[in-house]
Motif scaffolding. Structure first.
Motif, PDB file in Angstrom:
ATOM      1  N   ARG A 105       0.835  -1.196   0.000  1.00 44.85           N
ATOM      2  CA  ARG A 105       0.000   0.000   0.000  1.00 44.85           C
ATOM      3  C   ARG A 105       0.872   1.248   0.000  1.00 44.85           C
ATOM      4  NH1 ARG A 105      -3.157  -3.237   3.086  1.00 44.85           N
ATOM      5  NH2 ARG A 105      -5.287  -3.499   2.350  1.00 44.85           N
ATOM      6  N   VAL A 106       0.350   2.289  -0.668  1.00 41.13           N
ATOM      7  CA  VAL A 106       1.032   3.579  -0.673  1.00 41.13           C
ATOM      8  C   VAL A 106       0.065   4.582  -0.058  1.00 41.13           C
ATOM      9  CG1 VAL A 106       2.014   5.383  -2.135  1.00 41.13           C
ATOM     10  CG2 VAL A 106       2.311   2.974  -2.747  1.00 41.13           C
ATOM     11  N   VAL A 107       0.487   5.230   1.028  1.00 40.00           N
ATOM     12  CA  VAL A 107      -0.385   6.202   1.671  1.00 40.00           C
ATOM     13  C   VAL A 107       0.068   7.602   1.264  1.00 40.00           C
ATOM     14  CG1 VAL A 107      -1.305   7.064   3.857  1.00 40.00           C
ATOM     15  CG2 VAL A 107      -0.668   4.640   3.640  1.00 40.00           C
ATOM     16  N   LEU A 108      -0.841   8.326   0.610  1.00 42.72           N
ATOM     17  CA  LEU A 108      -0.532   9.703   0.203  1.00 42.72           C
ATOM     18  C   LEU A 108      -1.017  10.650   1.293  1.00 42.72           C
ATOM     19  CD1 LEU A 108       0.332  11.877  -1.867  1.00 42.72           C
ATOM     20  CD2 LEU A 108      -1.972  11.711  -2.827  1.00 42.72           C
ATOM     21  N   PHE A 109      -0.075  11.345   1.931  1.00 41.98           N
ATOM     22  CA  PHE A 109      -0.401  12.323   2.972  1.00 41.98           C
ATOM     23  C   PHE A 109      -0.771  13.638   2.273  1.00 41.98           C
ATOM     24  CE2 PHE A 109       1.082  10.599   7.158  1.00 41.98           C
ATOM     25  CZ  PHE A 109       1.384   9.323   6.699  1.00 41.98           C
ATOM     26  N   ASP A 110      -2.065  13.915   2.274  1.00 42.40           N
ATOM     27  CA  ASP A 110      -2.590  15.060   1.543  1.00 42.40           C
ATOM     28  C   ASP A 110      -2.684  16.269   2.467  1.00 42.40           C
ATOM     29  OD1 ASP A 110      -3.416  15.684  -0.942  1.00 42.40           O
ATOM     30  OD2 ASP A 110      -5.300  14.553  -0.869  1.00 42.40           O
ATOM     31  N   VAL A 111      -1.912  17.328   2.170  1.00 45.81           N
ATOM     32  CA  VAL A 111      -2.012  18.582   2.963  1.00 45.81           C
ATOM     33  C   VAL A 111      -1.776  19.774   2.058  1.00 45.81           C
ATOM     34  CG1 VAL A 111      -1.384  17.945   5.353  1.00 45.81           C
ATOM     35  CG2 VAL A 111       0.402  18.251   3.683  1.00 45.81           C
ATOM     36  N   PRO A 112      -2.520  20.860   2.284  1.00 43.15           N
ATOM     37  CA  PRO A 112      -2.288  22.050   1.465  1.00 43.15           C
ATOM     38  C   PRO A 112      -0.958  22.742   1.823  1.00 43.15           C
ATOM     39  CG  PRO A 112      -4.102  22.412   3.032  1.00 43.15           C
ATOM     40  CD  PRO A 112      -3.636  21.008   3.217  1.00 43.15           C
TER      41      PRO A 112
END
Ligand code: AP5
Length: 211
Positions: A106-113
């Motif tokens: 699994r690849v977890v994309l840490f989404d933050v502006p």
């Protein structure tokens, strides 16, 4: 299980990787931490990497791939934090794991502006002795600017200066963001809203990696 944590600088990858690795008994491999240690100890790798890191540029792929080959545990079970950062690195990782009969699960994309990234990086303080990471507002040490674990005075990372942060973000967009599509196509990318507080992000992370 092999996990990749992907996301812009300051998204909270390292903070979450340390805790999750401990809870799940995984090995935490942070290329940033390994490189900083190499720079501190002035090893041949550290001497080559320093100029790139100071400018917020990526260290050349061949150095990073050789480094991963050296530290990869034979049985896997890794959280890769800050690696891969280019398509060439991702392909090399796939090949390395395939040889051992494994894959990235699994690849977890840490989404933050971007504005959150800048706030997190400008307030980050690190322990130059044991590597603990704090934030002056969101995760402060018990005593002002002193490491809770070892009592050393905390410092700001050299590459957390504003002009370097801006370049790191640009480098992320150009060289690392294409990995989102690379892993989306494989059907293993999970997007995580990493703008929430540290505990909420952790609880959400545990859910997404166990489903
Ligand atoms: P690296 O160390 O990997 O830097 P990065 O990816 O830019 O990531 P950061 O360590 O800055 O952030 P993070 O996401 O881990 O956030 P953290 O948890 O600390 O790489 C440094 C350099 O090394 C690169 O620029 C490059 O030169 C080189 N390099 C490394 N890997 C390479 C590779 N594969 N290829 C080529 N070159 C490579 O959190 C940030 C702050 O926010 C902390 O203060 C923390 O306390 C706080 N925080 C965390 N989560 C939250 C939250 N949810 N709410 C509020 N605050 C939070």
């Amino acid at each position: 299980m092999n996990l990749v944590f992907l996301g812009p600088p300051g998204a909270g990858k390292g903070t979450q990787a340390k805790r999750l690795a401990q809870e799940l008994g995984l090995v935490h491999i942070s290329t940033g931490d390994i490189l900083r240690e190499a720079v501190k100890n002035q090893t041949p790798l550290g001497k080559k990497a320093k100029e790139y890191m100071d400018r917020g540029e990526l260290v050349p792929d061949e150095l990073i791939i050789a480094l991963i080959e050296e530290v990869m545990p034979p049985g896997g079970g890794v959280i890769f934090d800050g690696f891969p950062r280019t398509i060439a690195q991702a392909q090399a990782l796939d090949r390395m794991l395939e040889k051992k009969g494994m894959k990235v699960d699994r690849v977890v994309l840490f989404d933050v502006p971007d504005d959150v990234v800048v706030e997190r990086l400008s307030g980050r303080r690190v322990c130059p002795n044991c590597g603990a990471v704090y934030h002056i507002k969101f995760n402060p040490p018990k005593n002002d600017e002193i490491c809770d674990r070892c009592g050393t005075k905390l410092v700001q990372r050299d590459d957390d200066r504003e002009e370097v942060v801006r370049n790191r973000l640009e480098v992320y967009r150009k060289q690392t963001e294409p990995l989102i599509e690379y892993y989306e196509r494989k059907g293993i990318l999970i997007r995580l809203d990493a703008s929430k507080d540290i505990e909420d992000v952790y609880q959400e992370l545990k859910k997404v990696v166990s489903t």
